[in-house]
Design an enzyme around this catalytic site. Structure first.
Site, short mmCIF file in Angstrom:
data_model
loop_
_atom_site.label_atom_id
_atom_site.label_comp_id
_atom_site.label_asym_id
_atom_site.label_seq_id
_atom_site.Cartn_x
_atom_site.Cartn_y
_atom_site.Cartn_z
CG ASP A 12 -2.08 1.18 1.25
OD1 ASP A 12 -3.36 0.85 1.88
OD2 ASP A 12 -1.75 2.36 0.63
CE1 TYR B 279 -5.12 8.72 -5.58
CE2 TYR B 279 -6.63 10.56 -5.39
CZ TYR B 279 -6.43 9.40 -5.76
OH TYR B 279 -7.47 8.64 -6.38
NE ARG C 6 -1.43 11.00 6.08
CZ ARG C 6 -1.78 9.73 5.63
NH1 ARG C 6 -1.61 8.69 6.24
NH2 ARG C 6 -1.97 9.60 4.07
CD GLU D 151 -5.30 -0.85 -0.45
OE1 GLU D 151 -5.40 -2.00 0.01
OE2 GLU D 151 -5.70 0.00 -0.55
N1 DCP Z 1 -8.68 8.20 -1.83
C1 DCP Z 1 -9.56 9.14 -2.35
N2 DCP Z 1 -10.74 9.04 -1.55
C2 DCP Z 1 -10.94 8.29 -0.46
C3 DCP Z 1 -10.00 7.53 -0.02
C4 DCP Z 1 -8.76 7.62 -0.84
O1 DCP Z 1 -9.59 9.83 -3.25
N3 DCP Z 1 -11.98 8.28 0.13
C5 DCP Z 1 -7.06 8.36 -2.67
C6 DCP Z 1 -6.31 9.24 -2.09
C7 DCP Z 1 -5.28 8.17 -1.49
C8 DCP Z 1 -5.48 7.12 -2.38
O2 DCP Z 1 -6.63 6.93 -2.82
O3 DCP Z 1 -3.95 9.04 -1.73
C9 DCP Z 1 -4.83 5.93 -1.40
O4 DCP Z 1 -5.95 5.61 -0.49
P1 DCP Z 1 -5.10 5.27 1.11
O5 DCP Z 1 -6.35 4.68 1.74
O6 DCP Z 1 -4.11 3.98 0.63
O7 DCP Z 1 -4.54 6.22 1.74
P2 DCP Z 1 -3.01 7.17 1.38
O8 DCP Z 1 -2.28 6.22 0.42
O9 DCP Z 1 -3.30 8.56 0.82
O10 DCP Z 1 -2.57 7.12 2.63
P3 DCP Z 1 -1.77 5.85 3.56
O11 DCP Z 1 -0.50 6.34 3.67
O12 DCP Z 1 -2.77 6.02 4.75
O13 DCP Z 1 -2.05 4.61 2.78
MG MG Z 2 -2.04 4.06 0.76
MG MG Z 3 -4.66 2.18 -0.06
#
Ligand code: DCP
Ligand code: MG
Ligand code: MG
Length: 843
Positions: free
Chosen positions: A27, A32, A64, A120
């Site tokens: 993951d 983004y 964060r 992922e």
């Molecule tokens: N995303 C989105 N809307 C959401 C959830 C996620 O557009 N409700 C997009 C933004 C994230 C990407 O999908 O960057 C991947 O989701 P993740 O849950 O894996 O979150 P991140 O990769 O951003 O953070 P982490 O480091 O917690 O995995």
């Molecule tokens: Mg992620």
């Molecule tokens: Mg993810």
């Protein structure tokens, strides 16, 4: 089954749970945001948020650490951190690009990569781990172990002893290297979970973030599962399933583990129940499914309020235009379109989504997706609005907060069959599929074998083989090349005869074996051929023809089931479920088994799910039925000769008429890999020497075939016979466990001078080089798995599977036919639905 639950099927059907596999879940960190940081390195050290509309969908770890969270309202995020730098993330192009790159790095390591979302991937590294261990022996673990805050040394106790500890340790090294490679090639850091199944790998991959990895050992499963705050946190348990569980009083993982199956069964079908039980215990045998390109492309637009059709239309138009651009990049042709809306319910202050989908005729993309013309655009728009109108009653007030369009099934362009038969030229003639076996016995080979394989079939074979078949779109089953089904064959084995029935001259069902015939022993010579002198035209005027339609046979089987349901029920535990996965006619399975070798045959099947069992029937379209009625007379004559031949072989008086309606069938349970199927094959006759009244198998039965004599000098005819007839006979006998076939070779005039006997198991040898049993068996199991997957996604519907071209079998949902008049369009008749288990239900 709830659609959040992955219905791959393997999980429920596979053998004991072991720890033989090593699976990684990757993951990407703040995906983004990282992409934007790679594109604009000056953003690296700043707190960065990615916004879509008024939401911060993700933020980098700098942000964060200062209190900003994923999916925070923009307003709230700016209050928490006024210095937050914002980048608009509504255009996903770059994210898609990086996503493909990341999967690509994994795919360069192994093809066993399943893309789960944009950031992922699951990777099955079992084979790599074996290689790794052979090469390097034991070594230290990389990264974290579940439950430890710090990296640990290897003095961990191993209560399992199956070798999983060493494999997972090696898996941690593979994960580390892969993560380094991804960083090197794409600039993106990712987290990894390493476990013996997908579920656990996913659960632990986010345990240490960012840019770290975590191993979980099988003996820690209980701790992992019970550390989850709620059953909803288990991947695969979505909000719908969870809310049903909550109605049953289940919200924690522990509660799900403890709930009696009986209680679950009041709300879910038995497969979902077992799957829920399994996942709650950290069991997940589903395999990593190789992903080709994404299975769909879709776009959505969210807003606070849209309440007029004109606005909706504009929104959809914009989405569709953007979508067509994405489609062009992708290059594949859509076969299905899905439209979604989110309706806002003022009373509940709650939005809920609805979707509708329909298939797209391939004629809309005559030249692929590169240049989509105006007509296609407006036709797509019409479809979109049509689907929209089905969800939203526009004559009343409505309030939408989202609209979306997706092409949810994409396939590589199939060069749509001009007319397939043109590739075969003269060879399509049915009569050419007959030839002689004795040639083989005499010469020890067939004439066709001398020729190079590439010499013939330019047209036919290349047409077939050139296709790309790696893209398994969701509701299209693509028939692969024979070599793709050459893995070890699944077990296909009759589990036992559980009954029989006879159908008499009026097509009346009889619960007995009165119409079982016995072969005359003199026709059972085992060596070579038997000389005979049989005239199939005797008693011709007295014959009575077949009056039923083939499909009606399944009605007789259903009748038998009603009379015998108690012998078929699962167990005392579930007295309202038959203990079989599929109920079908043997013909359905044979059509599937023949596919890799028979590029010509088109067919359709329909399937319905009822009380835990899938009913599959061959479907004859009204045109098929019409065509059958107007069959040329000589076809009827050939069919009648077949019946006459059986009559004579079983000691009937040749001067008496033969009744084509009469048949004897066995009800047979057959194991096909992990599925059990109930079939009712017609049995031509039995060997009186071997037959026993309480048979449990069909080993005394004999299939009788009447086939036109052929000229062995015509190598093409010989090959056709070996390729098609032997394959069909073998498949028929193999599925029902019938060990022998007796063939009478007839002249054009209906005279038989020669019989030959073959063992079922000897047929593949006689057809060597043309077809292989394992190919037929493997495609059968993968097709049944596909049928099951499609059906479990919409268990209430009637499903149709249609072979539309040599490689494409398209799945569709049949518009409601329940309550329609009985006939071939229906799978299960109402009387069957009403009567099966009815006494039990009334209790
Ligand atoms: N995303 C989105 N809307 C959401 C959830 C996620 O557009 N409700 C997009 C933004 C994230 C990407 O999908 O960057 C991947 O989701 P993740 O849950 O894996 O979150 P991140 O990769 O951003 O953070 P982490 O480091 O917690 O995995
Ligand atoms: Mg992620
Ligand atoms: Mg993810």
């Amino acid at each position: 089954m709830s659609d959040e639950l992955e219905s791959g099927g393997e999980g429920l059907l596979s053998p004991p749970h072991t720890h033989q596999r090593t699976i990684l879940h990757l993951d990407a960190d703040c995906f983004y945001a990282q992409v934007e940081m790679v594109r604009q390195p000056e953003l690296r050290d700043k707190p960065l948020g990615i916004k879509q509309k008024n939401l911060v969908v993700t933020c980098n770890y700098v942000a964060r650490s200062q209190g900003v969270k994923k999916c925070m309202w923009l307003k709230e995020a700016m209050e928490v951190l006024p210095e937050l730098v914002l980048v608009d993330g509504s255009d996903l192009t770059h994210y898609r690009h990086f996503s493909t790159q990341i999967s690509g790095v994994a795919q360069s390591l192994t093809h066993r990569v399943e893309r789960l979302s944009l950031d992922e991937n699951f990777i099955d590294v079992t084979d790599l781990v074996d290689e790794y261990m052979n090469a390097t022996g034991s070594s230290d673990i990389e990264g974290h172990v579940f439950g430890d805050k710090e990296p640990v040394s290897m003095d961990l106790v191993d209560p399992c002893g199956c070798g999983c500890r060493e494999r997972l340790v090696a898996g941690s090294l593979v994960a580390k290297q892969l993560r380094e490679q991804i960083l090197k090639e794409t600039g993106i850091t990712v987290c990894a979970g390493i476990a013996h199944n997908k579920l656990l790998a996913k659960l632990v991959s986010g345990y240490h973030k960012p840019n770290q990895q975590t191993v979980v050992f099988p003996w820690q499963v209980h701790n992992v599962m019970n550390s989850l705050p709620a059953a909803r946190s288990i991947p695969g348990i979505g909000s719908t399933t969870f809310s049903i569980l909550k109605d049953l009083g289940i919200s924690t993982v522990q509660e799900l583990q403890d709930v009696p199956l009986k209680l679950l069964r009041t709300k879910f079908d038995s497969e979902t129940c077992s799957r829920l039980k399994e996942v709650s215990n950290g069991i997940d045998e589903t395999s990593v499914k190789k992903s080709g390109k994404a299975q769909s492309v879709g776009l959505e637009d969210a807003f606070t309020k849209v309440n007029s059709v004109a606005e909706v239309k504009v929104k959809y138009q914009i989405l569709l235009e953007r979508l067509l651009k994405l489609l062009k990049e992708d290059g594949r042709v859509p076969v299905s379109i899905r439209v979604s809306v989110r309706k806002f319910d003022l009373a509940k202050r709650f939005g809920h989504r609805e979707t509708r989908q329909t298939s797209i005729p391939s004629s809309l993309f005559p030249d692929g997706v590169n240049n989509v013309g105006e007509n296609t655009r407006s036709s797509l728009m019409k479809t979109v609005m049509g689907l929209f109108q089905k969800m939203v009653d526009t004559s009343k007030d409505f309030h939408l907060t989202l609209v979306g369009v997706a092409f949810n099934k994409l396939i590589e362009r199939v060069r749509e069959g001009k007319d397939i038969s043109s590739f075969f030229g003269k060879r399509t003639r049915e009569e050419t599929t007959e030839t002689l076996m004795s040639y083989y016995h005499r010469e020890g080979r067939f004439m066709g074998e001398r020729r190079g394989r590439g010499e013939r079939g330019r047209g036919a074979s290349n047409f077939y083989y050139d296709r790309r078949v790696d893209n398994h779109g969701e509701d299209v089953f693509l028939v692969g090349k024979p070599r793709e089904y050459r893995q070890d064959p699944p077990i296909v084995q009759p589990l036992g005869v559980i009954g029989c029935f006879s159908v008499d001259e009026d097509r009346t069902f009889g619960h007995d074996r009165t119409l079982l015939k016995f072969i005359e022993p003199q026709y059972l010579t085992r060596e070579g051929k038997t000389k005979v002198n049989i005239d199939l035209n005797r008693g011709w005027g007295k014959n009575s023809p077949y009056t039923a339609m083939g499909e009606n046979s399944s009605l007789n089987l259903y009748q038998w089931i009603l009379n015998n349901s108690e012998t078929l029920v699962d167990s005392d535990d579930t007295p309202t479920r038959l203990d079989v996965d599929f109920i079908c006619m043997r013909r359905c399975l044979i059509q599937i088994m023949k596919m890799p070798y028979n590029v010509k045959e088109r067919w359709a099947m329909q399937a319905e799910y009822f009380r835990g069992t899938i009913y599959l029937v061959c479907y004859a379209s009204p045109e098929d039925l019409e065509q059958r009625k107007s069959e040329p007379p000589y076809m009827k004559k050939i069919a009648m000769w077949g019946h006459k031949f059986e009559q004579i072989m079983t000691g009937g008086d040749p001067d008496e008429g033969v009744c084509a309606n009469e048949e004897f069938r066995c009800v047979l349970k057959v194991k096909v890999d992990n599925f059990s199927c109930l079939l009712a094959p017609e049995v031509d006759c039995a060997d009186p020497e071997l037959f026993e009244e309480d048979f449990k198998d069909l080993s005394s039965f004999i299939t009788v075939k009447c086939n036109r004599e052929v000229d062995t000098a015509d190598a093409f005819k010989v090959e056709c016979f070996r390729k098609f007839m032997l394959n069909k006979w073998w498949a028929q006998n193999k599925l029902s466990g019938i060990p022998r076939v007796v063939v009478g070779f007839r002249t054009e005039e209906g005279q038989i001078y020669r019989l030959e006997n073959y063992d079922t198991d000897e047929l593949p040898t006689l057809a060597k080089g043309l077809w292989e049993p394992r190919v037929s068996l493997n495609i059968l199991t993968s097709f049944l798995a596909f049928v099951k997957k499609m059906i479990m996604e919409a268990p209430e519907a009637v499903h149709r599977f249609e072979r539309q071209s040599p490689i494409v079998i398209r799945h569709s949902i049949v518009p409601s036919v329940r309550g329609a008049a009985e006939g071939p369009i229906k799978v299960l008749p109402d009387w069957y639905r009403e009567q099966l288990f009815s006494p039990l239900d009334q209790e």
